[in-house]
Write a protein that holds these residues in place. Structure first.
Motif, PDB file in Angstrom:
ATOM      1  N   LYS A 147      23.740   0.965  -3.342  1.00 25.46           N
ATOM      2  CA  LYS A 147      23.006   0.809  -1.468  1.00 25.46           C
ATOM      3  C   LYS A 147      21.934  -0.168  -2.613  1.00 25.46           C
ATOM      4  N   TYR A 148      20.714  -1.349  -2.317  1.00 26.17           N
ATOM      5  CA  TYR A 148      19.671  -1.670  -3.148  1.00 26.17           C
ATOM      6  C   TYR A 148      19.162  -1.853  -1.557  1.00 26.17           C
ATOM      7  N   GLU A 149      18.332  -0.573  -1.925  1.00 25.57           N
ATOM      8  CA  GLU A 149      16.969  -0.411  -1.300  1.00 25.57           C
ATOM      9  C   GLU A 149      15.493  -0.513  -1.721  1.00 25.57           C
ATOM     10  N   LEU A 150      14.968  -0.181  -0.544  1.00 27.64           N
ATOM     11  CA  LEU A 150      13.590  -0.596  -1.278  1.00 27.64           C
ATOM     12  C   LEU A 150      12.439  -0.049  -2.068  1.00 27.64           C
ATOM     13  N   GLY A 151      12.985   1.114  -1.451  1.00 23.56           N
ATOM     14  CA  GLY A 151      12.514   2.691  -2.260  1.00 23.56           C
ATOM     15  C   GLY A 151      12.094   3.541  -0.999  1.00 23.56           C
ATOM     16  N   SER A 152      12.150   4.535  -1.914  1.00 29.01           N
ATOM     17  CA  SER A 152      12.322   6.233  -0.799  1.00 29.01           C
ATOM     18  C   SER A 152      10.687   5.362   0.085  1.00 29.01           C
ATOM     19  N   LYS A 153      10.687   6.222   1.345  1.00 29.69           N
ATOM     20  CA  LYS A 153       9.641   6.323   2.083  1.00 29.69           C
ATOM     21  C   LYS A 153       8.613   7.193   1.548  1.00 29.69           C
ATOM     22  N   LYS A 154       8.473   8.154   0.536  1.00 28.92           N
ATOM     23  CA  LYS A 154       8.020   8.914  -0.062  1.00 28.92           C
ATOM     24  C   LYS A 154       7.219   8.349  -1.237  1.00 28.92           C
ATOM     25  N   LYS A 155       7.896   7.281  -2.269  1.00 25.01           N
ATOM     26  CA  LYS A 155       7.537   6.891  -2.423  1.00 25.01           C
ATOM     27  C   LYS A 155       6.621   5.497  -2.397  1.00 25.01           C
ATOM     28  N   ILE A 156       6.373   4.794  -1.530  1.00 26.12           N
ATOM     29  CA  ILE A 156       5.691   3.550  -0.472  1.00 26.12           C
ATOM     30  C   ILE A 156       4.997   4.501   0.220  1.00 26.12           C
ATOM     31  N   ILE A 157       5.045   6.349   0.938  1.00 23.77           N
ATOM     32  CA  ILE A 157       3.486   6.028   1.193  1.00 23.77           C
ATOM     33  C   ILE A 157       2.497   6.919  -0.211  1.00 23.77           C
ATOM     34  N   ILE A 158       2.974   7.029  -1.226  1.00 25.47           N
ATOM     35  CA  ILE A 158       2.043   7.742  -2.075  1.00 25.47           C
ATOM     36  C   ILE A 158       1.291   6.368  -2.795  1.00 25.47           C
ATOM     37  N   VAL A 159       2.267   4.720  -2.494  1.00 16.52           N
ATOM     38  CA  VAL A 159       1.639   3.876  -3.165  1.00 16.52           C
ATOM     39  C   VAL A 159       0.489   3.127  -2.145  1.00 16.52           C
ATOM     40  N   LEU A 160       1.140   3.705  -0.730  1.00 18.69           N
ATOM     41  CA  LEU A 160      -0.312   3.292   0.285  1.00 18.69           C
ATOM     42  C   LEU A 160      -1.235   3.634  -0.039  1.00 18.69           C
ATOM     43  N   ILE A 161      -1.371   5.152  -0.393  1.00 21.17           N
ATOM     44  CA  ILE A 161      -2.364   6.354  -0.012  1.00 21.17           C
ATOM     45  C   ILE A 161      -2.984   5.805  -1.161  1.00 21.17           C
ATOM     46  N   LEU A 162      -2.628   5.660  -2.745  1.00 12.19           N
ATOM     47  CA  LEU A 162      -3.246   5.110  -3.837  1.00 12.19           C
ATOM     48  C   LEU A 162      -4.221   3.403  -3.309  1.00 12.19           C
ATOM     49  N   PHE A 163      -3.936   3.426  -2.676  1.00  9.79           N
ATOM     50  CA  PHE A 163      -4.588   2.149  -2.338  1.00  9.79           C
ATOM     51  C   PHE A 163      -5.907   1.758  -1.396  1.00  9.79           C
ATOM     52  N   VAL A 164      -5.213   2.778  -0.447  1.00  9.36           N
ATOM     53  CA  VAL A 164      -6.452   3.562  -0.075  1.00  9.36           C
ATOM     54  C   VAL A 164      -7.320   4.054  -1.008  1.00  9.36           C
ATOM     55  N   LEU A 165      -6.755   4.426  -1.408  1.00 13.42           N
ATOM     56  CA  LEU A 165      -8.233   5.298  -2.294  1.00 13.42           C
ATOM     57  C   LEU A 165      -9.197   4.039  -3.119  1.00 13.42           C
ATOM     58  N   ALA A 166      -7.871   3.671  -3.263  1.00 13.50           N
ATOM     59  CA  ALA A 166      -9.421   2.179  -4.529  1.00 13.50           C
ATOM     60  C   ALA A 166      -9.834   1.588  -3.894  1.00 13.50           C
ATOM     61  N   PHE A 167      -9.220   1.694  -2.643  1.00 17.74           N
ATOM     62  CA  PHE A 167     -10.397   0.228  -1.982  1.00 17.74           C
ATOM     63  C   PHE A 167     -11.788   1.290  -1.392  1.00 17.74           C
ATOM     64  N   ILE A 168     -11.468   2.342  -1.400  1.00 21.24           N
ATOM     65  CA  ILE A 168     -12.382   3.632  -0.736  1.00 21.24           C
ATOM     66  C   ILE A 168     -13.145   3.671  -1.761  1.00 21.24           C
TER      67      ILE A 168
END
Length: 123
Positions: free
Chosen positions: A10-31
């Motif tokens: 099944k082709y999925e976007l990715g696990s929820k854990k990976k998505i959360i980690i990427v979002l946290i990294l973007f937020v930290l870079a923005f801050i």
């Protein structure tokens, strides 16, 4: 309708854990970017004016120039990003303001400084 096996990947976007980690990294870079911008603005509140001599001009898309100036009889060098300095030559003078805490933090006040006083140069 074609038959799809249950064992087919099944082709999925990715696990929820990976998505959360990427979002946290973007937020930290923005801050971090906001923090450094505020820090720069705070340092530029306490400034001094000086004349600076162009020693190198940028030839990139962003342009800019490298200048040197003296603070307390110490020669400092700083890079000014952005701006059109094509009409100036190496050795020309511009008016800058620099942060007292960090003299390499430079902002251009008047890049036409030398042009305004060129008529006095011959006297």
């Amino acid at each position: 309708m074609p038959y799809i096996s249950r064992k087919a990947p099944k082709y999925e976007l990715g696990s929820k854990k990976k998505i959360i980690i990427v979002l946290i990294l973007f937020v930290l870079a923005f801050i971090g970017a906001i923090y450094f911008q505020f820090k720069r603005e705070e340092q530029l509140k306490r400034t001094q004016n000086s004349t600076a001599i162009i020693i190198k001009k940028g030839r990139t898309v962003r342009g800019g120039a490298t200048v040197y100036f003296e603070v307390n009889s110490k020669r400092l060098e700083a890079k000014i990003w952005g701006g059109d300095y094509d009409f100036l030559n190496i050795g020309d003078t511009i008016l800058i303001k620099y942060a007292i805490e960090d003299p390499t933090l430079v902002e251009v006040i008047d890049k036409y400084y030398m042009q305004k006083y060129k008529h006095l140069k011959g006297k």
